[in-house]
Design an enzyme around this catalytic site. Structure first.
Site, PDB file in Angstrom:
ATOM      1  N   GLY A 215       0.826  -1.206   0.000  1.00 28.87           N
ATOM      2  CA  GLY A 215       0.000   0.000   0.000  1.00 28.87           C
ATOM      3  C   GLY A 215       0.859   1.255   0.000  1.00 28.87           C
ATOM      4  N   HIS A 216       0.567   2.171  -0.900  1.00 31.13           N
ATOM      5  CA  HIS A 216       1.323   3.423  -0.990  1.00 31.13           C
ATOM      6  C   HIS A 216       0.910   4.385   0.121  1.00 31.13           C
ATOM      7  CE1 HIS A 216       2.861   2.933  -5.195  1.00 31.13           C
ATOM      8  NE2 HIS A 216       1.835   2.106  -5.259  1.00 31.13           N
ATOM      9  N   MET A 217       1.879   4.980   0.805  1.00 29.65           N
ATOM     10  CA  MET A 217       1.564   6.062   1.743  1.00 29.65           C
ATOM     11  C   MET A 217       1.297   7.344   0.959  1.00 29.65           C
ATOM     12  SD  MET A 217       3.974   5.322   5.037  1.00 29.65           S
ATOM     13  CE  MET A 217       5.521   5.083   4.147  1.00 29.65           C
TER      14      MET A 217
END
Length: 70
Positions: free
Chosen positions: A40-42
């Site tokens: 998951g991308h921050m």
């Protein structure tokens, strides 16, 4: 996020180990985190489309956290 980060570059999917970490820091590989977990991308890829290079930075593992695929 800033409007100055908008652009027409495409998503790169350029997954990469973060090589710029100080010595002694754990460098995480680019595989998924295991059963039931995704990367998951921050900072989302879509928020950095000003250039291909900007988008590639969002795929470094220092910008990724485990995310439940469900």
């Amino acid at each position: 996020y800033s409007l100055s980060d908008d652009g027409s570059a495409s998503r790169t999917d350029a997954w990469a180990v973060e090589e710029l970490l100080p010595s002694g820091f754990l460098k995480i590989g680019t595989a998924t985190f295991g059963t039931g977990w995704d990367r998951g991308h921050m900072c989302p890829s879509a928020d950095r489309l000003k250039s291909t290079a900007d988008n590639e930075f969002t795929f470094r593992m220092s910008n990724i956290i485990p995310q439940a695929s469900q």
